[in-house]
Motif scaffolding. Structure first.
Motif, PDB file in Angstrom:
ATOM      1  N   TYR A  82       0.789  -1.204   0.025  1.00  0.00           N
ATOM      2  CA  TYR A  82      -0.134   0.085   0.037  1.00  0.00           C
ATOM      3  C   TYR A  82       0.981   1.132  -0.092  1.00  0.00           C
ATOM      4  O   TYR A  82       1.399   1.708   0.978  1.00  0.00           O
ATOM      5  N   SER A  83       1.017   1.996  -1.370  1.00  0.00           N
ATOM      6  CA  SER A  83       1.731   2.992  -1.253  1.00  0.00           C
ATOM      7  C   SER A  83       1.325   4.129  -0.453  1.00  0.00           C
ATOM      8  O   SER A  83       1.921   5.143   0.036  1.00  0.00           O
ATOM      9  N   ASN A  84      -0.140   4.465  -0.251  1.00  0.00           N
ATOM     10  CA  ASN A  84      -0.613   5.284   0.647  1.00  0.00           C
ATOM     11  C   ASN A  84      -0.899   4.859   2.046  1.00  0.00           C
ATOM     12  O   ASN A  84      -1.431   5.724   3.002  1.00  0.00           O
ATOM     13  N   LEU A  85      -0.309   4.147   2.700  1.00  0.00           N
ATOM     14  CA  LEU A  85      -0.227   3.583   3.953  1.00  0.00           C
ATOM     15  C   LEU A  85       0.471   4.602   4.712  1.00  0.00           C
ATOM     16  O   LEU A  85       1.467   5.199   4.538  1.00  0.00           O
ATOM     17  N   LYS A  86      -0.339   5.312   5.686  1.00  0.00           N
ATOM     18  CA  LYS A  86       0.130   6.201   6.809  1.00  0.00           C
ATOM     19  C   LYS A  86       0.996   5.766   7.789  1.00  0.00           C
ATOM     20  O   LYS A  86       0.331   4.820   8.733  1.00  0.00           O
ATOM     21  N   ASP A  87       2.230   5.851   7.980  1.00  0.00           N
ATOM     22  CA  ASP A  87       3.092   4.989   8.701  1.00  0.00           C
ATOM     23  C   ASP A  87       3.107   5.550  10.180  1.00  0.00           C
ATOM     24  O   ASP A  87       2.848   4.599  10.941  1.00  0.00           O
ATOM     25  N   ASP A  88       2.350   6.548  10.344  1.00  0.00           N
ATOM     26  CA  ASP A  88       1.917   6.891  11.810  1.00  0.00           C
ATOM     27  C   ASP A  88       0.717   6.241  12.496  1.00  0.00           C
ATOM     28  O   ASP A  88       0.949   5.708  13.391  1.00  0.00           O
ATOM     29  N   ALA A  89      -0.211   6.061  11.406  1.00  0.00           N
ATOM     30  CA  ALA A  89      -1.430   5.445  11.805  1.00  0.00           C
ATOM     31  C   ALA A  89      -0.957   3.874  11.787  1.00  0.00           C
ATOM     32  O   ALA A  89      -1.451   3.278  12.951  1.00  0.00           O
ATOM     33  N   ALA A  90      -0.130   3.373  11.029  1.00  0.00           N
ATOM     34  CA  ALA A  90       0.392   1.889  11.159  1.00  0.00           C
ATOM     35  C   ALA A  90       0.979   1.713  12.645  1.00  0.00           C
ATOM     36  O   ALA A  90       0.792   0.598  13.359  1.00  0.00           O
ATOM     37  N   GLN A  91       1.841   2.352  13.019  1.00  0.00           N
ATOM     38  CA  GLN A  91       2.581   2.400  14.260  1.00  0.00           C
ATOM     39  C   GLN A  91       1.630   2.497  15.383  1.00  0.00           C
ATOM     40  O   GLN A  91       1.846   1.902  16.577  1.00  0.00           O
ATOM     41  N   ALA A  92       0.623   3.221  15.323  1.00  0.00           N
ATOM     42  CA  ALA A  92      -0.321   3.645  16.312  1.00  0.00           C
ATOM     43  C   ALA A  92      -1.364   2.667  16.555  1.00  0.00           C
ATOM     44  O   ALA A  92      -2.004   2.350  17.690  1.00  0.00           O
ATOM     45  N   LEU A  93      -1.454   1.564  15.646  1.00  0.00           N
ATOM     46  CA  LEU A  93      -2.670   0.792  15.589  1.00  0.00           C
ATOM     47  C   LEU A  93      -2.716  -0.163  16.832  1.00  0.00           C
ATOM     48  O   LEU A  93      -3.728  -0.056  17.482  1.00  0.00           O
ATOM     49  N   PRO A  94      -1.618  -0.661  17.072  1.00  0.00           N
ATOM     50  CA  PRO A  94      -1.932  -1.862  18.226  1.00  0.00           C
ATOM     51  C   PRO A  94      -2.175  -0.718  19.493  1.00  0.00           C
ATOM     52  O   PRO A  94      -3.067  -1.408  20.250  1.00  0.00           O
ATOM     53  N   ALA A  95      -1.691   0.453  19.937  1.00  0.00           N
ATOM     54  CA  ALA A  95      -2.053   1.076  21.006  1.00  0.00           C
ATOM     55  C   ALA A  95      -3.571   1.584  20.967  1.00  0.00           C
ATOM     56  O   ALA A  95      -4.571   1.533  21.909  1.00  0.00           O
ATOM     57  N   LYS A  96      -3.925   1.977  19.479  1.00  0.00           N
ATOM     58  CA  LYS A  96      -5.305   2.306  19.495  1.00  0.00           C
ATOM     59  C   LYS A  96      -6.230   1.248  19.729  1.00  0.00           C
ATOM     60  O   LYS A  96      -7.464   1.486  19.988  1.00  0.00           O
ATOM     61  N   CYS A  97      -5.843  -0.001  19.420  1.00  0.00           N
ATOM     62  CA  CYS A  97      -6.396  -1.074  19.766  1.00  0.00           C
ATOM     63  C   CYS A  97      -6.352  -1.716  21.280  1.00  0.00           C
ATOM     64  O   CYS A  97      -7.111  -2.870  21.526  1.00  0.00           O
ATOM     65  N   ASN A  98      -5.657  -0.930  21.967  1.00  0.00           N
ATOM     66  CA  ASN A  98      -5.345  -1.624  23.237  1.00  0.00           C
ATOM     67  C   ASN A  98      -4.903  -2.933  23.278  1.00  0.00           C
ATOM     68  O   ASN A  98      -5.205  -3.899  24.367  1.00  0.00           O
ATOM     69  N   VAL A  99      -3.718  -3.148  22.489  1.00  0.00           N
ATOM     70  CA  VAL A  99      -3.278  -4.410  22.214  1.00  0.00           C
ATOM     71  C   VAL A  99      -1.518  -4.127  22.472  1.00  0.00           C
ATOM     72  O   VAL A  99      -1.147  -3.491  21.742  1.00  0.00           O
ATOM     73  N   GLN A 100      -0.997  -5.015  23.081  1.00  0.00           N
ATOM     74  CA  GLN A 100       0.384  -4.863  23.582  1.00  0.00           C
ATOM     75  C   GLN A 100       1.004  -5.823  22.458  1.00  0.00           C
ATOM     76  O   GLN A 100       0.928  -7.211  22.804  1.00  0.00           O
TER      77      GLN A 100
END
Length: 115
Positions: A82-100
Motif C-alpha cells: 500500500y503506497s498510501n499507507l500512513k506510517d504513523d497510523a500503522a505504528q499507532a494501531l496496536p495502542a489504538k486497539c489496546n493491544v500490547q
C-alpha cells in the motif's frame, strides 16, 4: 469392544495433530486479520472493532519467536503493498486497539530481531 477402543484412540490422535498449538502462522492469516484495518491504515481516524479484533487475532496466533518473525515479515510485506499507507497510523494501531504487540507494523522493521 477392542475395535471401539482402537477407533477412539485413533480419533484422539488425529485431533491432537489437527489442534496442535504452535502451528506456523501464514501470511494469508495475517492478511485476512489486517484486511479490516486498511481504511484506517490509509486514511487515519480510528480503527474499527473488526480491525482491532484482527490485531488481537495476530497477537494470539504469533506465540513463538518464529511465529512473531513470520508475522512481522507478513505485516511488512502487506505494508509495502500500500503506497498510501500512513506510517504513523500503522505504528499507532496496536495502542489504538489496546493491544500490547511484539510485532511492529512498519515497512522498515528488521523482523529478524524480533524475539
Amino acid at each position: 469392544m477392542k475395535r471401539l477402543a482402537i477407533s477412539v484412540v485413533v480419533v484422539l490422535v488425529m485431533i491432537q495433530y489437527m489442534a496442535r498449538p504452535g502451528q506456523a502462522i501464514s501470511c494469508g492469516q495475517v492478511d485476512a486479520s489486517l484486511a479490516p484495518c486498511v481504511p484506517y491504515l490509509t486514511s487515519g481516524g480510528n480503527p474499527t472493532p473488526e480491525c482491532c479484533n484482527g490485531v488481537k487475532s495476530i497477537k494470539g496466533m504469533a506465540a513463538t519467536p518464529t511465529d512473531k518473525q513470520t508475522a512481522c515479515k507478513c505485516v511488512k510485506d502487506a505494508a509495502n503493498r500500500y503506497s498510501n499507507l500512513k506510517d504513523d497510523a500503522a505504528q499507532a494501531l496496536p495502542a489504538k486497539c489496546n493491544v500490547q504487540m511484539d510485532i511492529p507494523i512498519s515497512r522498515t522493521t528488521n523482523c529478524n530481531n524480533i524475539n
